[in-house]
Design a protein around this motif. Structure first.
Motif, mmCIF file in Angstrom:
data_model
loop_
_atom_site.group_PDB
_atom_site.id
_atom_site.type_symbol
_atom_site.label_atom_id
_atom_site.label_comp_id
_atom_site.label_asym_id
_atom_site.label_seq_id
_atom_site.Cartn_x
_atom_site.Cartn_y
_atom_site.Cartn_z
ATOM 1 N N VAL A 193 -7.395 -0.485 -5.056
ATOM 2 C CA VAL A 193 -6.932 -1.523 -4.123
ATOM 3 C C VAL A 193 -7.960 -2.642 -4.109
ATOM 4 O O VAL A 193 -9.139 -2.414 -3.827
ATOM 5 C CB VAL A 193 -6.745 -0.988 -2.696
ATOM 6 C CG1 VAL A 193 -6.126 -2.072 -1.799
ATOM 7 C CG2 VAL A 193 -5.888 0.264 -2.677
ATOM 8 N N ALA B 165 2.090 1.774 -3.489
ATOM 9 C CA ALA B 165 0.974 2.174 -4.344
ATOM 10 C C ALA B 165 0.628 3.653 -4.119
ATOM 11 O O ALA B 165 0.401 4.402 -5.084
ATOM 12 C CB ALA B 165 -0.235 1.292 -4.069
ATOM 13 N N TYR C 75 0.833 -1.202 0.000
ATOM 14 C CA TYR C 75 0.000 0.000 0.000
ATOM 15 C C TYR C 75 0.872 1.258 0.000
ATOM 16 O O TYR C 75 0.565 2.229 -0.685
ATOM 17 C CB TYR C 75 -0.926 -0.029 1.219
ATOM 18 C CG TYR C 75 -1.975 1.056 1.239
ATOM 19 C CD1 TYR C 75 -2.689 1.400 0.087
ATOM 20 C CD2 TYR C 75 -2.261 1.748 2.415
ATOM 21 C CE1 TYR C 75 -3.651 2.397 0.115
ATOM 22 C CE2 TYR C 75 -3.237 2.740 2.462
ATOM 23 C CZ TYR C 75 -3.921 3.067 1.301
ATOM 24 O OH TYR C 75 -4.873 4.046 1.340
ATOM 25 N N THR D 63 -4.324 -4.311 5.480
ATOM 26 C CA THR D 63 -3.299 -3.385 5.944
ATOM 27 C C THR D 63 -3.696 -2.905 7.335
ATOM 28 O O THR D 63 -4.754 -3.258 7.845
ATOM 29 C CB THR D 63 -3.198 -2.158 5.026
ATOM 30 O OG1 THR D 63 -4.377 -1.370 5.206
ATOM 31 C CG2 THR D 63 -3.103 -2.557 3.569
ATOM 32 N N LEU E 162 -9.184 1.691 4.661
ATOM 33 C CA LEU E 162 -9.381 0.760 3.543
ATOM 34 C C LEU E 162 -10.473 -0.273 3.843
ATOM 35 O O LEU E 162 -10.749 -1.136 3.010
ATOM 36 C CB LEU E 162 -8.063 0.053 3.194
ATOM 37 C CG LEU E 162 -7.018 0.948 2.502
ATOM 38 C CD1 LEU E 162 -5.726 0.178 2.260
ATOM 39 C CD2 LEU E 162 -7.561 1.468 1.166
ATOM 40 N N LEU F 66 -3.169 -2.354 -7.099
ATOM 41 C CA LEU F 66 -2.624 -3.131 -5.980
ATOM 42 C C LEU F 66 -3.630 -4.219 -5.637
ATOM 43 O O LEU F 66 -4.824 -3.929 -5.495
ATOM 44 C CB LEU F 66 -2.426 -2.211 -4.768
ATOM 45 C CG LEU F 66 -2.053 -2.881 -3.437
ATOM 46 C CD1 LEU F 66 -0.652 -3.469 -3.484
ATOM 47 C CD2 LEU F 66 -2.153 -1.867 -2.284
ATOM 48 N N ASN F 67 -3.195 -5.464 -5.551
ATOM 49 C CA ASN F 67 -4.091 -6.501 -5.029
ATOM 50 C C ASN F 67 -3.471 -7.098 -3.780
ATOM 51 O O ASN F 67 -2.263 -7.337 -3.721
ATOM 52 C CB ASN F 67 -4.434 -7.551 -6.105
ATOM 53 C CG ASN F 67 -3.316 -8.525 -6.378
ATOM 54 O OD1 ASN F 67 -3.065 -9.449 -5.604
ATOM 55 N ND2 ASN F 67 -2.621 -8.335 -7.503
#
Lengths: 166, 166
Positions: free
Chosen positions: B64, B51, B48, B104, B109, B98-99
């Protein structure tokens, strides 16, 4: 009969076109790997959160390796590191491994600053092993290709887990 | 002459052995990719932090995607997602991607909880676009294969960047 054949060819072309995979304008790319050349046979964690989860649940020490692909010191270390079967086997069988090119938000992973290459061990109790250091007093977690023997003895240190206080 | 030949063979075997790459006891593994089947031609960020850095520095929205490889809903979505060239092209050219399979530490998120599949857009100003939602009121950031058109219109929304307050 000829008509059917022609129709079938058109159909085939259409099917082929619709199932054609996306290709970037700049040309086809080689899929990125998580190993980034530090050990293609190792199972790398993607993120620090994932790595900590694995370390705790499998009760194995974690090695976090910070590097950059345009840093010559990183590349020199990568060569000896990835070609040393002793290191690779020990990492594979007894460690959780993570390599990162971007810093995390966790300051414990940069006890004496952010630089590459830098290798930090973390105990499964989630304690950063700031006591496991290399040869250089100004960059305590840096290793050079000649330090590979010291690095191996540091791996042995990391394998002696701290007692969990739980 | 025969002796020299024999010595040479021994030498060759030794050289071959010493340069043999590490292979796990369980057998050779296929290197892990960052795409995990969601688009092999896309350039995926690893973390993350990475990203967000790319999103800010390139002024592109970030997608994401949270998923799991043993979740059937994730796998169904992955199939249509990875095979839709419109989505793949737009992601490649206009987004940072981003996968993640592990959450996180950033609670922004997971505005309505942690579940998969879940897709969150983040503006380059680092604002999580909690306003860009799917069809399901109990899992606002989930998408099913039939929602792919809605997902595309959400990508268009994410492309309209918020004004930076700097």
């Amino acid at each position: 009969f000829k008509m059917i054949k022609a129709a079938l060819s058109v159909l085939l072309v259409l099917v082929a076109m619709s199932s054609a995979k996306y290709i970037p304008k700049s040309g086809k790319r080689i899929p990125q790997t998580l190993s980034r050349g530090w050990g293609d046979q190792l199972i790398w964690a993607q993120t620090y959160e994932e790595a900590l989860y694995w370390a705790r649940s499998r009760n194995k020490p974690l090695m976090v390796l910070f590097h950059l692909e345009d840093c010559p010191h990183s590349l020199e270390l990568r060569k000896v590191f990835s070609e040393d079967n002793g290191i690779q086997r020990m990492l594979d069988e007894e460690f959780i491994v993570l390599n990162l090119m971007y810093e995390t938000t966790d300051k414990h992973l940069s006890p004496d600053g952010q630089y590459v290459p830098r290798i930090i061990f973390v105990d499964p109790t989630m304690t950063v092993r700031a006591d496991i250091v290399g040869r250089y007093s100004n960059r305590m977690y840096a290793y050079e290709p000649l330090d590979i023997k010291l690095f191996k003895s540091n791996m042995e240190k990391a394998k002696k887990l701290l007692k969990s206080e739980l």
